[in-house]
Design a protein around this motif. Structure first.
Motif, PDB file in Angstrom:
ATOM      1  N   GLY A 103       0.788  -1.227   0.000  1.00 41.46           N
ATOM      2  CA  GLY A 103       0.000   0.000   0.000  1.00 41.46           C
ATOM      3  C   GLY A 103       0.814   1.267   0.000  1.00 41.46           C
ATOM      4  O   GLY A 103       0.322   2.326  -0.398  1.00 41.46           O
ATOM      5  N   MET A 104       2.060   1.182   0.430  1.00 32.43           N
ATOM      6  CA  MET A 104       2.885   2.376   0.521  1.00 32.43           C
ATOM      7  C   MET A 104       3.114   3.011  -0.840  1.00 32.43           C
ATOM      8  O   MET A 104       3.243   4.229  -0.967  1.00 32.43           O
ATOM      9  N   ARG A 105       3.125   2.183  -1.876  1.00 30.90           N
ATOM     10  CA  ARG A 105       3.320   2.713  -3.234  1.00 30.90           C
ATOM     11  C   ARG A 105       2.137   3.551  -3.686  1.00 30.90           C
ATOM     12  O   ARG A 105       2.265   4.382  -4.577  1.00 30.90           O
ATOM     13  N   LYS A 106       0.962   3.301  -3.075  1.00 30.72           N
ATOM     14  CA  LYS A 106      -0.258   4.020  -3.492  1.00 30.72           C
ATOM     15  C   LYS A 106      -0.747   4.963  -2.399  1.00 30.72           C
ATOM     16  O   LYS A 106      -1.897   5.394  -2.420  1.00 30.72           O
ATOM     17  N   LEU A 107       0.142   5.273  -1.455  1.00 33.57           N
ATOM     18  CA  LEU A 107      -0.261   6.087  -0.316  1.00 33.57           C
ATOM     19  C   LEU A 107      -0.499   7.536  -0.743  1.00 33.57           C
ATOM     20  O   LEU A 107       0.258   8.110  -1.527  1.00 33.57           O
ATOM     21  N   THR A 108      -1.568   8.113  -0.227  1.00 35.49           N
ATOM     22  CA  THR A 108      -1.906   9.510  -0.491  1.00 35.49           C
ATOM     23  C   THR A 108      -2.098  10.239   0.828  1.00 35.49           C
ATOM     24  O   THR A 108      -2.249   9.613   1.894  1.00 35.49           O
ATOM     25  N   LEU A 109      -2.120  11.560   0.768  1.00 38.65           N
ATOM     26  CA  LEU A 109      -2.357  12.354   1.973  1.00 38.65           C
ATOM     27  C   LEU A 109      -3.735  12.053   2.541  1.00 38.65           C
ATOM     28  O   LEU A 109      -3.917  12.002   3.765  1.00 38.65           O
ATOM     29  N   GLU A 110      -4.711  11.821   1.661  1.00 40.30           N
ATOM     30  CA  GLU A 110      -6.063  11.502   2.121  1.00 40.30           C
ATOM     31  C   GLU A 110      -6.073  10.197   2.927  1.00 40.30           C
ATOM     32  O   GLU A 110      -6.757  10.096   3.953  1.00 40.30           O
ATOM     33  N   ARG A 111      -5.324   9.224   2.484  1.00 36.26           N
ATOM     34  CA  ARG A 111      -5.274   7.954   3.196  1.00 36.26           C
ATOM     35  C   ARG A 111      -4.574   8.101   4.549  1.00 36.26           C
ATOM     36  O   ARG A 111      -4.994   7.492   5.538  1.00 36.26           O
ATOM     37  N   ILE A 112      -3.517   8.899   4.587  1.00 30.67           N
ATOM     38  CA  ILE A 112      -2.839   9.164   5.853  1.00 30.67           C
ATOM     39  C   ILE A 112      -3.801   9.823   6.838  1.00 30.67           C
ATOM     40  O   ILE A 112      -3.875   9.443   8.018  1.00 30.67           O
ATOM     41  N   ARG A 113      -4.556  10.802   6.354  1.00 22.78           N
ATOM     42  CA  ARG A 113      -5.509  11.496   7.230  1.00 22.78           C
ATOM     43  C   ARG A 113      -6.621  10.554   7.696  1.00 22.78           C
ATOM     44  O   ARG A 113      -7.106  10.673   8.830  1.00 22.78           O
ATOM     45  N   GLU A 114      -7.009   9.620   6.843  1.00 24.11           N
ATOM     46  CA  GLU A 114      -8.023   8.640   7.243  1.00 24.11           C
ATOM     47  C   GLU A 114      -7.503   7.756   8.371  1.00 24.11           C
ATOM     48  O   GLU A 114      -8.219   7.491   9.352  1.00 24.11           O
ATOM     49  N   ARG A 144      -8.311  -1.222   7.423  1.00 21.76           N
ATOM     50  CA  ARG A 144      -8.114  -0.192   6.388  1.00 21.76           C
ATOM     51  C   ARG A 144      -6.705  -0.285   5.805  1.00 21.76           C
ATOM     52  O   ARG A 144      -6.524  -0.127   4.589  1.00 21.76           O
ATOM     53  N   ILE A 145      -5.731  -0.547   6.650  1.00 25.05           N
ATOM     54  CA  ILE A 145      -4.371  -0.751   6.157  1.00 25.05           C
ATOM     55  C   ILE A 145      -4.334  -1.940   5.204  1.00 25.05           C
ATOM     56  O   ILE A 145      -3.695  -1.886   4.146  1.00 25.05           O
ATOM     57  N   MET A 146      -5.039  -3.022   5.570  1.00 25.56           N
ATOM     58  CA  MET A 146      -5.106  -4.183   4.694  1.00 25.56           C
ATOM     59  C   MET A 146      -5.762  -3.834   3.362  1.00 25.56           C
ATOM     60  O   MET A 146      -5.323  -4.289   2.305  1.00 25.56           O
ATOM     61  N   GLU A 147      -6.817  -3.030   3.407  1.00 24.29           N
ATOM     62  CA  GLU A 147      -7.500  -2.627   2.178  1.00 24.29           C
ATOM     63  C   GLU A 147      -6.590  -1.784   1.293  1.00 24.29           C
ATOM     64  O   GLU A 147      -6.605  -1.911   0.064  1.00 24.29           O
ATOM     65  N   PHE A 148      -5.774  -0.928   1.897  1.00 20.11           N
ATOM     66  CA  PHE A 148      -4.821  -0.135   1.122  1.00 20.11           C
ATOM     67  C   PHE A 148      -3.832  -1.030   0.381  1.00 20.11           C
ATOM     68  O   PHE A 148      -3.319  -0.667  -0.668  1.00 20.11           O
TER      69      PHE A 148
END
Length: 225
Positions: A103-114, A144-148
């Motif tokens: 998931g780190m390759r597809k990480l966004t600021l929105e996901r971090i805030r979630e 959610r981490i798993m879903e990412f």
């Protein structure tokens, strides 16, 4: 007692999930003992379900390692020992490490805030003394981490294992201070993910795994004495 054969398919599935949860709770709480037979006729009478969802529930619990099913003997409760707990938590941790790496390759600021919002909800539940809600909040954070991570099969296996972990924690709770440390670990993990520091993220997850296993095994040992 309702006949699940006459119910819609989703109702029958829901019945299987309900009875699976009930039997799982009985096993993990020690209300049924290792080696004890789980007879469908007796379970049907006690739990108020027909035998069809009960048989399916026992098969699911066999897949989780909580029940053994043998020809001519039926279903029996397996022994819950430190080896089982260790295997369960190690698998859970490896799945989360896999998901963070993917998931780190597809990480966004929105996901971090979630994730930050989910971690804050966890802290709020702890501060309010809502133990069951805190466990559920922890589940949402990790799911959610798993879903990412984007792997649906890994998510399925993770959630199946989490059902068992959830039942453990409902019955045995946490040692003093462990939940607040878990909240700190969530923050550290989010920070590592924000920096795309996979080494730090993996280290945090492995340290957390070691701590929660030690905590749970200690509480299991205390309950058995």
């Amino acid at each position: 007692m309702e006949d699940e054969a006459t119910l819609p398919a989703d109702s029958a599935v829901n019945s299987v999930d309900q009875v699976t949860n009930l039997i799982r709770e009985d096993i993990l709480a020690g209300r049924v003992t290792p080696g004890e037979r789980l007879k469908t006729s007796e379970l049907a009478k006690r739990l108020g379900f027909s035998t069809m969802p009960l048989r399916e529930a026992l098969r699911k619990l066999e897949g989780e390692g909580l029940v053994s099913i043998e020809p001519n003997r039926g279903a029996t409760v397996r022994k819950l020992d430190s080896s089982y707990v260790t295997d369960l938590f190690e698998l859970n941790t490896e799945l989360r490490i896999f998901a963070v790496r993917s998931g780190m390759r597809k990480l966004t600021l929105e996901r971090i805030r979630e994730l930050e919002a989910l971690a804050e909800d966890y802290r709020s539940q702890i501060d309010a003394g809502r133990d069951t809600e805190a466990i559920e909040s922890n589940r949402r954070f990790n799911a959610r981490i798993m879903e990412f991570g984007g792997n649906q099969e890994a998510l399925r296996v993770f959630l199946r294992g989490w059902d068992t972990i959830f039942a453990f924690r409902r019955n045995y709770r946490y040692g003093a201070g462990r939940r607040k440390i878990m909240a700190e670990e969530m923050t550290l993990l989010i920070d590592a993910m924000r920096r795309h520091d996979m080494a730090a993220a993996e280290s945090i997850l492995r340290m957390q795994n070691a701590a929660v296993m030690d905590d749970l095994i200690a509480r299991l040992s205390h309950e058995s004495t």
